[in-house]
Design a protein around this motif. Sequence first.
Motif, short mmCIF file in Angstrom:
data_model
loop_
_atom_site.label_atom_id
_atom_site.label_comp_id
_atom_site.label_asym_id
_atom_site.label_seq_id
_atom_site.Cartn_x
_atom_site.Cartn_y
_atom_site.Cartn_z
N ASP A 1 10.59 13.68 41.52
CA ASP A 1 12.01 13.68 41.15
C ASP A 1 12.63 12.33 41.44
OD1 ASP A 1 12.06 16.30 40.22
OD2 ASP A 1 12.36 17.10 42.22
N GLY B 1 11.31 11.33 37.71
CA GLY B 1 11.20 12.63 37.06
C GLY B 1 12.35 12.99 36.15
N LEU C 1 9.23 19.22 35.69
CA LEU C 1 8.29 18.11 35.76
C LEU C 1 6.84 18.62 35.77
CD1 LEU C 1 8.49 15.06 35.77
CD2 LEU C 1 8.39 15.12 38.27
N LEU D 1 4.19 13.59 39.72
CA LEU D 1 3.71 12.97 38.48
C LEU D 1 2.28 12.44 38.63
CD1 LEU D 1 5.36 12.91 35.89
CD2 LEU D 1 5.83 10.50 36.31
#
Length: 394
Positions: free
Chosen positions: A221, A270, A286, A333
């Motif tokens: 994020d 994100g 995400l 990620l």
Amino acid sequence: MADQRRTPGSQTSLREANRARIVDAIKKHGGLTQVELAGVTGLSAATVSNIVKELTASGVLHTAPSTRSGRRAQYVTLAHALGLVAGVHYSTRHMRVVLADVAHTVLAEHHLPLAKDHRADNELDRATLLIADMLESVDSELDELLAVGIALPAPLKTATGTTARGGILRGWDAVPVADVMERRLKRPTFVDNSGNLSLLAEARLGAARGKSNVVFIDVGDGIGSGLLLAGAMFRGHNGVAGEFGHITIRENGPLCRCGNRGCLEAIAGGPAVLEALKPEQGPLKLGDVVIRAMAGEAPFVRAIAEAGKHIGVAAANVCNLLDPERLVVGGELARAGELLLGPLRHAVERSIIVDEESMPDVVQGQLGNRAAALGAMILAIDSVEISTEDAAIA
């Protein structure tokens, strides 16, 4: 007479210093063979062997047979019965709590979603109750809890333990988190930035183990980082070093939550990835982006690659400044693996000034979303004072 026997330079005081050196080394590494202990402490094998026997007999250390490089060895850890610690990680939307003994063995773990813009008082209360429940689940009581570590995704002032800038972690501004938690649990509490603590965990248990100069990049994020320089965590003058996500990479770019424009986080974090996909794909999480990218869906592969490229450009600047031997990439990620790391690595290689042989490794973190909570656990263990003075003297 006792004071005279413990004067600096006396045999007793030297032996106590050597005991402390061995315990500190085991706290730092989680566990070592006696040969490894001799190497990291600089003590002779005979001294290490004698002190390990003493501290094992007094219940401070635990030994177990092990095999290293095909040879039998005694593996030494802190004794499990010394007590427990808790590590708590708050992200913008999740909380993870681990309960472990001082030998780094995780005994219980919980992960909970959090509301957007949650408040510190509510979530510290929730963590307090959760830790009490977890202690009960392993047949332990609060007085067995030695310390608590907390990881927060915000720059923190070392002197006060409060967030260094308002608005970055809403609901937590100006909250002295360690003091509040200590009042609730009546146990020592230590707080650090989640990027620092993720790096600490990766350095002790994961992808940065054995390295002295490492940049950890946390991509979720938000985008944070931790810096390990010459074997020591670097926090800067005020304790806020490592705010990698707030490097400006596009002047007059999109507004960032920190109040500046063009920050890396506002372009490759994100929320930025989700916003870029929203017109065609609608609202997403995400985790959905990662899963669909790994399934080969082109829009999601491109979105992650674009984020990787921007992160790589910023990482190259950091590499040119600090010359690390390894970049470790973690966070939500990073679960996309080479879909993120490939473009990131390419951008670093294109912009860094060293030759190909001197390029830093760019690797995925090994601890995943648990890294910051495990780092908070290690912070708590490191902060516990373990007495060796009661050990029998041979």
